[in-house]
Design an enzyme around this catalytic site. Structure first.
Site, PDB file in Angstrom:
ATOM      1  N   ASP A  15       0.874  -1.181   0.000  1.00  0.00           N
ATOM      2  CA  ASP A  15       0.000   0.000   0.000  1.00  0.00           C
ATOM      3  C   ASP A  15       0.908   1.227   0.000  1.00  0.00           C
ATOM      4  OD1 ASP A  15      -1.777   2.046   0.573  1.00  0.00           O
ATOM      5  OD2 ASP A  15      -2.949   0.855   2.004  1.00  0.00           O
ATOM      6  N   TYR A  20      -1.522   9.841  -3.749  1.00  0.00           N
ATOM      7  CA  TYR A  20      -1.656  11.048  -4.579  1.00  0.00           C
ATOM      8  C   TYR A  20      -0.618  12.098  -4.194  1.00  0.00           C
ATOM      9  CZ  TYR A  20      -6.204   9.623  -6.594  1.00  0.00           C
ATOM     10  OH  TYR A  20      -7.216   8.992  -7.268  1.00  0.00           O
ATOM     11  N   ARG A  52      -0.509  15.710   8.038  1.00  0.00           N
ATOM     12  CA  ARG A  52      -1.251  14.952   9.050  1.00  0.00           C
ATOM     13  C   ARG A  52      -0.713  15.254  10.446  1.00  0.00           C
ATOM     14  NH1 ARG A  52      -2.668   9.165   5.998  1.00  0.00           N
ATOM     15  NH2 ARG A  52      -2.905  10.188   3.969  1.00  0.00           N
ATOM     16  N   GLU A 110      -2.673   0.049  -4.294  1.00  0.00           N
ATOM     17  CA  GLU A 110      -2.480  -1.198  -3.556  1.00  0.00           C
ATOM     18  C   GLU A 110      -2.177  -2.350  -4.505  1.00  0.00           C
ATOM     19  OE1 GLU A 110      -5.469  -2.216  -0.695  1.00  0.00           O
ATOM     20  OE2 GLU A 110      -5.939  -0.113  -0.305  1.00  0.00           O
TER      21      GLU A 110
END
Length: 588
Positions: A15, A20, A52, A110
């Site tokens: 993953d 993006y 984040r 993924e």
DNA sequence: GTGAGGGAG
DNA sequence: CATTCTCCCTCAC
């Protein structure tokens, strides 16, 4: 011939981290140190870990994101082309390590890999006396290709973590004979492959990934997400309760039990909602109160129902099992075996194979969403723009360049169906407890053959398709002259019929070759005037066709009388037109 | 075969 | 709540 056992498979799940955002960072490395968000319409669809750290989340409104982080760098990501291209490139890179063709893409970011054969081969070459200094062979035929690794321990984190004393650590201290140890060794070896591939991905392509190592797609995917980002997790044995002595439990069950139900792939928003509603509503009265009418009511549990519910809670409910799950989750439109399937998922059971990647998609669609779309003029303009994009995509994804001097392009597949979907905006005051979200509505029609004409300009084809087909489909969807208000338009082509070339599967290559020679025959007819055999004969005589073809050695491009085929763009000599049209007509 | 709807990222 | 822009599958009809 040995039957491959499913519980012996070794599966990896890759993953890519915040994909993006990573695509933009790979293009512009200066972005790596800044908080970066990718915007589609008013939404931040993803953001990097810098962002984040400052409190941003996926799928946040751009407004909120800016408030939380004023220095946020925002890039537009509505055009998916760069993501699609990066995804394909990374897929090819990952695939190049893997021996089997079981490499399956899920979305853009993924990948599942079945590496059972690589792991078995390398276990066979281990030297028990020098495990700490082992060599992982990446090539069966060149023993110099590979990397050194320490086969006495796992690479990277595990679940349960190595520090928890309750379970055996990921080392090879026990006898090499127990079944648990053989699984242990497979996963251990696989963890080193995963670590090596992650580092290659990072250093050669500039992308980090989060990886899971286990024995099924379900478990590899779920366990991978334990350590994010840029890390990996191996789900340790025992996978069977009996494997590890009395009183021990399977690590699969212990791992699954701690998960929130919504985390389990296959349990989406709707199913999770129904399960949570059942937990909330049936806790007091038990399973017997569950009536058909109760199951149909969406609004009975409105408002609450957002409480965290774990797999364990569901599993231990009184009377719980496939039958009860069928009653809870079944109903109109639900799959017939929903109960058994979900019961399996709750126990970490997933027998599905890692599929070989297709190289022709089943569908291509283009869509855009709108704040205001109310006039026919606007609709026509947007349909034309979307259609042009769609034809562009059909050309890039469904054609290939010819090697020889026949027609420059050949279509690898022909979609047979055109579909137009819209999403009406829900009326502003139709509220109350009975509010229904308006989903998409659609109409489909045969896709006209002229869109396959490579020589026509994309804009001209788009204009024609809108005028001659899409507008009438739009009128079927929205018979009223006005008054509608659309929030979305989508145009799709589906029902692909592969013309020739690569197929999946073991003997697919041979079938592919056969069809390719049919193509070659057809191409010859477009340039070879001297041939006089009817095309129907060529169909039944594929294998006897001479290998040398008239134009492969010569570079002569002669002017030949004929017609450009509206379907494949080939120049067809007049005498071959009928046969050529027959070739294009779809088999039933 | 068609259109709706659910799953995935 | 879905929201974005896709892709895949199954269901009732």
């Amino acid at each position: 011939m040995a039957i491959p056992r499913k519980d012996h498979r070794v599966i990896l799940h890759f993953d890519y981290d915040c994909f993006y955002a990573s695509v933009f960072e790979a293009e512009q490395p200066a972005l790596k140190s800044l908080p970066l968000a990718v915007q589609q319409k008013q939404i931040v669809v993803t953001c990097n870990y810098e962002a984040r750290r400052r409190g941003l989340r996926k799928l946040q409104l751009v407004k909120e994101a800016k408030k939380i982080c004023p220095e946020l760098v925002i890039v537009l990501g509505e055009d998916l082309t760069r993501f699609r291209d990066a995804s394909k490139e990374l897929y090819a890179f990952i695939k190049s390590f893997v021996w089997s063709d079981r490499v399956e893409r899920l979305g853009f970011d993924e990948i599942f890999l079945d590496v059972t054969d690589m792991v078995e081969y390398n276990i066979g070459l281990l030297n028990k006396n020098t495990l700490h200094d082992s060599f992982f062979h990446l090539d069966r035929h060149d023993p110099t290709v590979g990397f050194v690794y320490n086969a006495t321990q796992c690479h990277g984190p595990t679940w349960p973590s190595a520090s928890t004393s309750a379970s055996a650590p990921c080392t090879l201290t026990t006898a090499l004979t127990s079944s648990s140890t053989s699984l242990h060794l497979r996963l251990l070896v696989a963890s080193h492959l995963a670590g090596y591939m992650r580092s290659q991905l990072e250093h050669q392509k500039g992308y980090t990934a989060t990886v899971g190592v286990s024995t099924s797609k379900l478990l590899a995917k779920l366990v991978g997400s334990v350590h994010k980002p840029n890390n990996q997790t191996t789900l340790l044995p025992p996978y069977e309760p009996a494997e590890h002595g009395l009183g021990s439990t399977s690590n699969i069950l212990r791992f699954m039990d701690g998960l929130e139900i919504r985390k389990v792939p296959g349990i989406g928003y709707k199913l999770a909602h129904k399960l949570r509603a059942y937990v909330g509503g049936a806790a007091a009265s038990g399973p017997t109160t569950l009536s058909d009418t109760e199951l149909g009511s969406d609004t009975a549990t409105a408002g609450d129902n957002s409480e965290e519910v774990t797999v364990k809670q569901i599993r231990l409910l009184p009377g719980m099992g496939p039958r009860l799950l069928n009653k809870i989750l079944g109903g109109a439109g639900a799959p017939k075996d929903i109960g058994v399937r979900v019961w399996g998922l709750l126990h970490g059971v997933d027998d599905s194979d890692v599929l070989a990647g297709r190289d022709i998609p089943t569908q291509i669609s283009i869509e855009d969403s709108y704040g205001k779309l109310t006039t026919l003029h606007e609709v026509k303009r947007e349909l034309t723009t979307l259609t042009a994009s769609l034809i562009r995509r059909m050309r890039t994804d469904l054609t290939e360049q010819n090697v020889d001097s026949g027609p420059r392009f050949r279509w690898r597949a022909h979609p047979k169906l055109l579909r137009l979907s819209t999403r009406p905006r829900p009326p502003p005051e139709a509220d109350g407890p009975r509010t229904r979200i308006w989903n998409r509505i659609s109409r489909s029609a045969a896709l006209p053959l002229y869109v396959f004409n490579i020589d026509e300009s994309i804009d001209a084809l788009a204009e024609k398709l809108v005028q001659e087909h899409l507008l009438s489909m739009f009128r079927k969807l929205h018979p009223e002259k006005f008054g509608w208000n659309l929030s979305l338009l989508n145009i799709a082509v589906t029902n692909m019929v592969e013309s020739a070339g690569e197929q999946r599967g073991s003997n697919g290559r041979d079938i592919g070759k056969m069809f390719r020679s049919q193509e070659r025959v057809l191409s010859e007819w477009t340039v070879n005037e001297s041939g006089n055999e009817p095309l129907a004969n060529a169909d039944t005589d594929l294998d006897n066709h001479p290998t040398g073809t008239p134009w492969e050695d010569g570079d002569d491009e002669e002017e030949i009388p004929g017609t450009i085929c509206q379907t494949c763009g080939a120049l067809i000599p007049t005498f071959a037109l009928v046969a050529h049209a027959q070739y294009h007509s779809a088999p039933d």
